[in-house]
Design a protein around this motif. Sequence first.
Motif, mmCIF file in Angstrom:
data_model
loop_
_atom_site.group_PDB
_atom_site.id
_atom_site.type_symbol
_atom_site.label_atom_id
_atom_site.label_comp_id
_atom_site.label_asym_id
_atom_site.label_seq_id
_atom_site.Cartn_x
_atom_site.Cartn_y
_atom_site.Cartn_z
ATOM 1 N N ASP A 118 63.217 94.910 -52.069
ATOM 2 C CA ASP A 118 62.253 93.918 -51.582
ATOM 3 C C ASP A 118 61.381 94.451 -50.441
ATOM 4 N N HIS A 146 58.685 95.126 -63.861
ATOM 5 C CA HIS A 146 59.051 95.356 -62.463
ATOM 6 C C HIS A 146 60.268 94.495 -62.143
ATOM 7 N N ILE A 148 62.585 93.500 -59.001
ATOM 8 C CA ILE A 148 62.681 93.574 -57.546
ATOM 9 C C ILE A 148 64.053 93.063 -57.134
ATOM 10 N N ASN A 150 66.050 91.716 -54.465
ATOM 11 C CA ASN A 150 65.812 91.067 -53.178
ATOM 12 C C ASN A 150 67.110 91.071 -52.375
ATOM 13 N N SER A 169 57.934 89.176 -54.081
ATOM 14 C CA SER A 169 57.233 89.432 -55.341
ATOM 15 C C SER A 169 55.777 88.976 -55.325
ATOM 16 N N GLY A 172 52.769 91.037 -56.622
ATOM 17 C CA GLY A 172 52.468 91.098 -58.046
ATOM 18 C C GLY A 172 51.389 90.123 -58.478
#
Length: 174
Positions: A118, A146, A148, A150, A169, A172
């Motif tokens: 993140d 993608h 991510i 976190n 995010s 994005g």
Amino acid sequence: VIGMPHRGRLNVLTNIVGKPLTQMFAEFKGRHYDFDQLMETMASADWAFAGDVKYHLGTSQERAFPGGRTATLTLEANPSHLETVNAVTLGRTRAKQFYSGNKEESKKRIMSVLFHGDASFTGQGVCYETMQLAQVKEYGTGGTIHVIINNQVGFTLDPADERSTMYCSDLGKA
């Protein structure tokens, strides 16, 4: 083609991509190369190689799946700073598509998956820069997944101090 930072690489190398444990342990011990040949290379080259942390290594393996289907899975080596591997991963993906006929079908069969932390996703400009190339004709790969993670382990600051948006995010959406 998979690109990812350091955390979780050994797991992905062995359990997802299928790198044999014996090969990985040989690399850890430095026994995955012919020492005599390496010394010849060192004597004849200005720059032969640089030592690196073992979990920065990557691999490429063909995996078989139920039903007889196969896929070549590649985990890109990432000897640099966290997100630098993104552009390299997309470049390899695009090259594979190009050399597989450079047609829309190639973009459906060859794809990228990028894993991000993140803090690095929002804090390193290479993520935004790489995403901006997505629709440029000669750079586009047809899409990238993608993921991510976190985990809020940025080490340098709290999530509230690392970005101006609520979610990591949100980049994005740009």
